[in-house]
Design an enzyme around this catalytic site. Structure first.
Site, PDB file in Angstrom:
ATOM      1  N   GLU A  20       4.112   3.386  -6.983  1.00  0.00           N
ATOM      2  CA  GLU A  20       5.334   3.727  -6.022  1.00  0.00           C
ATOM      3  C   GLU A  20       5.128   5.102  -5.507  1.00  0.00           C
ATOM      4  OE1 GLU A  20       8.652   3.586  -8.784  1.00  0.00           O
ATOM      5  OE2 GLU A  20       8.525   1.433  -9.305  1.00  0.00           O
ATOM      6  N   LEU A  43      -2.526  -4.201  -0.264  1.00  0.00           N
ATOM      7  CA  LEU A  43      -2.573  -3.648   1.111  1.00  0.00           C
ATOM      8  C   LEU A  43      -3.448  -2.460   1.050  1.00  0.00           C
ATOM      9  CD1 LEU A  43       1.134  -3.927   2.002  1.00  0.00           C
ATOM     10  CD2 LEU A  43      -0.716  -5.415   2.515  1.00  0.00           C
TER      11      LEU A  43
END
EC number: 2.4.99.12
Length: 425
Positions: free
Chosen positions: A60, A337
């Protein structure tokens, strides 16, 4: 009633939390430091009146980096306070921003600790990454009329089912939130089903797509590749958990039979596991160095253990392909990613529920390959290393998925404008 029970229980278990912090401190000494911050006591003054952003995990925190940079650019006069809960997250914040932001641990969800914290920071706006629903924090912000936005919000079916058992308690909690910026329609629908109002929820997409490889990082990666492996293939296994390093090492041993000069970069997820990973490599009889040693791999080096913090994107830039961990064991996987941004093929295990939507898009577009064990991992890595066109095909499609799904950051910034002073940039 549930709020009172929750708070009372949280106070009662504090001694157990202290014991847990002390035990974790055996392998990661940072857990034994800065306990005062966990209760709203700070050694240094904090600038009030700005933006507060909380990210509980390393993933995060990484997803929040472009957001924090954009906020600093748009609102240079507002102090930004980034809070985390772990030493690893803390190190990532400090390595990414240095003194450009204020950083402290978010206190435990205890009313008196939170009040001390909020009195110090007094934010104009609070952003919480993904899904950290702390009842007392949400209640305190609501009472002080401080806008609260859940950014990059996601809610798995499993988590939604758990929250649903709490009924009115969760509905009341959600309705105290100003805005829920969901990653996709499914996530948004789950928040509404739990009690959030339709006008509280909007779909922005995932901030995790809004990453890029800067020219400076790309140049640094090229230089390091020339130093480390100018004429040999390289693969990287990142964010590995207990039980995965042994699989990766077994696959690497098998691959060395076919590619004798193959180099593996092995990066465990948590710093406290660095010694365990090194021991596993040593026990396998492989020649290795650690990144922290500053040594350059020789032609006989078979493994580099990535035991430093904040270098994952750089190390991806050295590799020809990547395996992303937390996925061969039931941890739900980590962010693919970051590897895709370098246009290299991505391999993961079957347990990717933390990145279900992202992995589905990558796999559908032929940017992700699923493996199940050392045998299938070695087989797929071998196929990719043997065929440059095949490798390029998967790498190209992986980065295309990244580019095609960007835009969440700009959509979120527009949604935040009503809660902040006029932007200066």
């Amino acid at each position: 009633m549930l709020e009172l029970l929750y708070t009372a229980l949280l106070y009662l278990i504090q001694p157990l939390i202290w014991i847990r912090l002390w035990v974790r401190g055996r392998k990661a000494p940072a857990y034994r430091k800065r306990w005062g911050e966990r209760y709203g006591f700070y050694r240094h003054p904090l600038k009030p009146g700005g933006i507060m952003l909380h990210s509980v995990s390393v993933g995060e925190t990484l997803a929040a980096i472009p957001l924090v940079r954009a906020l600093r650019h748009r609102y240079p006069d507002l102090p930004i306070t980034v809070t985390t809960m772990t030493p690893t997250g803390s190190e990532r914040v400090q390595s990414a921003f240095g003194k450009d932001v204020q950083h402290v641990y978010l206190p435990y969800d205890l009313p008196d600790a939170l009040n001390r914290f909020l009195n110090k920071v007094d934010p104009k706006l609070v952003l919480i990454m993904e899904t950290e629903l702390w009842p007392n924090l949400i209640a305190a912000l609501h009472k002080r009329k401080i806008p609260l936005v859940i950014a990059n919000a996601r809610l798995s079916a499993r988590s939604a089912a758990g929250y649903a058992k709490l009924g009115k308690f969760v509905r009341r909690l959600l309705r105290r939130i100003t805005l829920i910026a969901a990653q996709n329609e499914e996530d948004g629908a789950r928040f509404v089903a739990l009690g959030a109002k339709n006008n509280q929820v909007t779909v922005t997409g995932s901030l995790k797509f809004d990453i890029s490889v800067t020219p400076q990082l790309a140049a640094k990666a090229v230089t390091l590749r020339r130093q480390w492996a100018p004429h040999r293939p390289v693969w990287i296994a990142t964010s590995t958990h207990e039980g995965e390093e042994s699989v990766v090492i077994a696959a690497h041993q098998a691959l060395l039979q076919q590619f004798p000069n193959l180099l593996l970069i092995l990066v465990p997820r948590h710093p406290e596991r660095f010694p365990d990973a090194i021991n596993l490599v040593r026990q396998a009889g492989l020649s290795y160095i650690t990144r922290s040693s500053g040594e350059v791999p020789s032609t006989s080096t078979q493994v580099v253990v990535g035991d430093t913090m904040g270098e994952l994107m750089l190390l991806y830039g050295i590799a020809d392909l990547a395996f992303v961990g937390g996925s061969l064991v039931e941890r739900g996987g980590h962010n693919p990613l970051e590897a895709a941004a370098h246009a290299i093929p991505v391999l993961m295990g079957p347990h990717t529920f933390n990145f279900k939507d992202i992995c589905a898009r990558l796999e559908q577009a032929s940017g992700l390959i699923t493996v199940t064990d050392a045998t299938t991992l070695a087989k797929e890595v071998s196929s990719l290393l043997t065929d440059a066109d095949y490798r390029s095909f998967y790498g190209r499609h992986a980065v295309e998925v990244l580019y095609q799904n960007q835009g969440a950051l700009q959509r979120l910034l527009q949604l935040l404008e009503p809660y902040l002073p006029p932007k200066t940039h």
